[in-house]
Design a protein around this motif. Sequence first.
Motif, PDB file in Angstrom:
ATOM      1  N   ALA A 265      35.818  58.123  29.896  1.00  0.00           N
ATOM      2  CA  ALA A 265      35.366  56.984  30.705  1.00  0.00           C
ATOM      3  C   ALA A 265      36.533  56.045  30.957  1.00  0.00           C
ATOM      4  O   ALA A 265      37.541  56.063  30.240  1.00  0.00           O
ATOM      5  CB  ALA A 265      34.251  56.242  29.986  1.00  0.00           C
ATOM      6  N   SER A 266      36.391  55.206  31.975  1.00  0.00           N
ATOM      7  CA  SER A 266      37.448  54.228  32.228  1.00  0.00           C
ATOM      8  C   SER A 266      36.893  53.001  32.918  1.00  0.00           C
ATOM      9  O   SER A 266      35.850  53.047  33.578  1.00  0.00           O
ATOM     10  CB  SER A 266      38.568  54.833  33.094  1.00  0.00           C
ATOM     11  OG  SER A 266      38.191  54.878  34.454  1.00  0.00           O
ATOM     12  N   GLY A 267      37.623  51.908  32.743  1.00  0.00           N
ATOM     13  CA  GLY A 267      37.338  50.681  33.463  1.00  0.00           C
ATOM     14  C   GLY A 267      38.597  50.164  34.115  1.00  0.00           C
ATOM     15  O   GLY A 267      39.639  50.053  33.452  1.00  0.00           O
ATOM     16  N   ASN A 268      38.535  49.893  35.399  1.00  0.00           N
ATOM     17  CA  ASN A 268      39.634  49.229  36.114  1.00  0.00           C
ATOM     18  C   ASN A 268      39.268  47.749  36.164  1.00  0.00           C
ATOM     19  O   ASN A 268      38.430  47.340  36.966  1.00  0.00           O
ATOM     20  CB  ASN A 268      39.772  49.811  37.514  1.00  0.00           C
ATOM     21  CG  ASN A 268      40.022  51.305  37.503  1.00  0.00           C
ATOM     22  OD1 ASN A 268      41.129  51.749  37.219  1.00  0.00           O
ATOM     23  ND2 ASN A 268      38.997  52.089  37.807  1.00  0.00           N
ATOM     24  N   ILE A 269      39.900  46.976  35.289  1.00  0.00           N
ATOM     25  CA  ILE A 269      39.401  45.643  34.978  1.00  0.00           C
ATOM     26  C   ILE A 269      40.211  44.555  35.684  1.00  0.00           C
ATOM     27  O   ILE A 269      41.447  44.567  35.667  1.00  0.00           O
ATOM     28  CB  ILE A 269      39.436  45.384  33.459  1.00  0.00           C
ATOM     29  CG1 ILE A 269      38.761  46.531  32.691  1.00  0.00           C
ATOM     30  CG2 ILE A 269      38.784  44.052  33.127  1.00  0.00           C
ATOM     31  CD1 ILE A 269      37.299  46.702  32.983  1.00  0.00           C
ATOM     32  N   ASN A 270      39.494  43.622  36.276  1.00  0.00           N
ATOM     33  CA  ASN A 270      40.064  42.357  36.717  1.00  0.00           C
ATOM     34  C   ASN A 270      39.571  41.312  35.716  1.00  0.00           C
ATOM     35  O   ASN A 270      38.482  40.751  35.876  1.00  0.00           O
ATOM     36  CB  ASN A 270      39.601  42.018  38.137  1.00  0.00           C
ATOM     37  CG  ASN A 270      40.110  40.671  38.616  1.00  0.00           C
ATOM     38  OD1 ASN A 270      39.816  39.642  38.018  1.00  0.00           O
ATOM     39  ND2 ASN A 270      40.859  40.656  39.694  1.00  0.00           N
TER      40      ASN A 270
END
Length: 354
Positions: A265-270
Amino acid sequence: MTRTIKLAVIPGDGIGPEVITEANRVLDAVLEGGDVQLDRTVFELGAERYLKTGDTLPEDEQRRIAEHDAILFGAVGGVPGDPRLKQANIERGLLLKLRFDFEHYANVRPCTLFPGVESKLADPGNVDFVVVREGTEGPYAGNGGTLRPGTPAEVATEVSVNTAFGVERVVRHAFETAQSRPRKKLTWVHKTNVLVHAGSMWQRIVESVAAEYPDIAVDYMHVDAATIFMVQDPPRFDVIVTDNLFGDILTDLAGAIGGGIGLAASGNINPDGTFPSMFEPVHGSAPDIAGQQLADPTAAILSAGLMLDHLGLSAEGDRIRDAVRADLASRGAQSRGTSEIGDAVIAQLPQRGA
């Protein structure tokens, strides 16, 4: 009072729609009976859209996506080698454009070897670490070009962009991540003996930020050494922070260590909240098995759990991870289809408040 979360859903191509369907089903199940509801808007973007209309990411749709609280993304990419897509570069025009324009500067990839999941390592130990990869700079910034293309004298450059602003903010996010974990350890990874200019800046910034987090144990590792130790002794890692290219490579290796890219899984976080963060499985579109109910949706489901964490719903995110953990532990050698795995995870969801 009911809280409404505006969720932009981009199913994408290949197996993307199948795995995102299951992630959404699990989201509905885990939120059922609570005071949070999802208001979804589906955006049909990707290779299929491009082939039909010539559009990759129209400005008006990007503006509409920006108005949401989060993005759930499936996969992007058509059949490899399709001449109609060769010049389009859908990945850069859609996925990377969203990452860069929405300032997703912290790409977060957990690596956990769940019970019941077979590792390719003989004795992996307790694998539980997080890679925080810088997401808006490095060679992926697109700073480069070609000279005399197609000739024997062709020159191609791809400049790795590193700014003090960009490095400091991702390093700080990694320290905050380490502080939230029991081991409170951070390893920063680079290649300072060769990439002396960028490496020196990374080192000075890490040392400066580290002074603000005296409870975090900090060490450094060359990226080539990191690949060795990630295989030989993965439990030594807790939080890793590194640049865009090194992070891309290390996170795929981490996916393999954690039982396969299908669980990654991944999160592209701001982290600043100025734009919606984007959550996606990283296994790609797998067009060869699309539409056959063969794709494992676990990575998409775990990405939905990361999304709930980011939205302040960590209890619900934990329930998803507990359900996935229970499902993986009970699978054995049985073979199940995409929707069957979704059903199984939903059946394993712990009761609210349990």
